[in-house]
Structures are given as C-alpha cells and as structure tokens.
Design a protein around this motif. Structure first.
Motif, short mmCIF file in Angstrom:
data_model
loop_
_atom_site.label_atom_id
_atom_site.label_comp_id
_atom_site.label_asym_id
_atom_site.label_seq_id
_atom_site.Cartn_x
_atom_site.Cartn_y
_atom_site.Cartn_z
N LYS A 1 114.18 19.96 0.32
CA LYS A 1 115.52 20.44 -0.05
C LYS A 1 115.52 20.96 -1.49
O LYS A 1 116.15 21.98 -1.78
CB LYS A 1 116.55 19.33 0.12
N ASP A 2 114.82 20.28 -2.39
CA ASP A 2 114.78 20.72 -3.78
C ASP A 2 114.02 22.04 -3.90
O ASP A 2 114.44 22.93 -4.65
CB ASP A 2 114.13 19.64 -4.66
N ILE A 3 112.93 22.18 -3.17
CA ILE A 3 112.18 23.43 -3.16
C ILE A 3 113.07 24.58 -2.69
O ILE A 3 113.14 25.63 -3.31
CB ILE A 3 110.90 23.28 -2.29
N ALA A 4 113.79 24.35 -1.59
CA ALA A 4 114.68 25.39 -1.04
C ALA A 4 115.82 25.71 -2.00
O ALA A 4 116.16 26.88 -2.20
CB ALA A 4 115.24 24.93 0.31
N ALA A 5 116.38 24.67 -2.63
CA ALA A 5 117.50 24.88 -3.56
C ALA A 5 117.08 25.72 -4.76
O ALA A 5 117.91 26.42 -5.35
CB ALA A 5 118.05 23.53 -4.03
N LYS A 6 115.82 25.68 -5.12
CA LYS A 6 115.32 26.46 -6.24
C LYS A 6 114.92 27.88 -5.81
O LYS A 6 114.47 28.67 -6.63
CB LYS A 6 114.11 25.75 -6.87
#
Length: 163
Positions: free
Chosen positions: A55-60
């Motif tokens: 999720k953090d990878i996608a959010a960035k």
C-alpha cells in the motif's frame, strides 16, 4: 557482526556494533557492512507487513513489478521454507539513471525488498543499501539520485518498522 544503521539526510549512517533497540522510539534496524544488507524489524505479522508495504509503495506512485512468494515456490518443490516474499518495485525515471552510469547496475534495479520471517517468528524487511550499490558498481555521478532512493526505501520500510 550487526551494526546500527540510522536514516540521515536521505541516506544511512552505520555506526558501532549494536543489537536492535527496543522501546526507545527508534525503528529496529540493522545492517552488515560486509554485504550492504539493511534489515528493518516489522511490528506486524507477515501478511500485514506485506499489505502495508504494498500500500505504501502504491501510495507513493511507485510501480510494483512483481511479488514473488518464495516460500510458496519452495513448497511446490517439496522444500519447507519459513515465510519469505520478494517485492520488486521501482521508479524507472530514477532507477534508469543508475544504469546510464553503469549498465551492469541493472543487476540491482529495480529495487528488491525481501520480507521474511525468522526462526523466532519475527518479521523483517531487507534490502541492499544504495550506497553499497553505488560502490559495487563504481557509480560516482549520481549522489542525488542515490540519496533520493535511500530516502524512499527508508520511508517505505518505516511504514512497518518496530519503534
């Protein structure tokens, strides 16, 4: 020998021989100078760690190229392996800069983040320190790009880090 690696100014500073600290508010992180591997202890179980990281990878806005369930592949081969998943991701506009300096740097790009469970049930996220990659490939003209990559991976792993 474990060394403490501390994120600073988009990079990592490795100091003295220390064991991961508990309860002091700092992420549980270690690196070995011999192989450039940085390990960040996760505060979450395996599935939640993987979910939070993705999720953090996608959010960035970073592209997730592949999720490799290494323990699942091992099981298919009849080999018991503790939970282990490799995330392969990156930003081509950033990663390609390293390969323009040295095409062989493509061995280390895109970024690989290994999430695994140790023999005590602890979950870890491990990756190769970008300064180590720069040294490995003799890249001396991309300091700002390596600093940015270090900043990003530290931010991603901080989404699961023990405090």
């Amino acid at each position: 020998m474990l060394k403490r690696s501390i994120p600073i100014l988009g990079g990592m500073l490795t100091i003295g021989t220390l064991l991961p600290l508990a309860g002091n508010g700092a992420p549980q992180t270690s690196a070995t100078s011999e192989n450039g591997v940085v390990q960040v202890g996760s505060a979450y179980p395996m599935a939640e760690t993987l979910d939070r990281l993705q999720k953090d990878i996608a959010a960035k806005g970073i592209k997730l190229f592949s999720v490799v369930d290494q323990s699942g592949l091992a099981a298919e081969a009849g080999i018991a392996l503790r939970p282990s998943t490799l995330l392969v991701f990156g930003n081509p506009a950033l990663g390609a800069q390293f390969m323009t300096s040295n095409p062989v740097a493509g061995l280390d790009w895109p970024v690989r983040l290994l999430v695994f469970q140790d023999e005590k049930g602890g979950v870890w996220a491990a990756y190769t320190d970008f300064r180590y990659i720069a040294q490995r490939h003799g890249i001396r003209d991309r300091d700002a790009a390596f600093a940015k990559a270090s900043e990003v991976i530290a931010s991603i792993t901080s989404s699961v880090a023990k405090r």
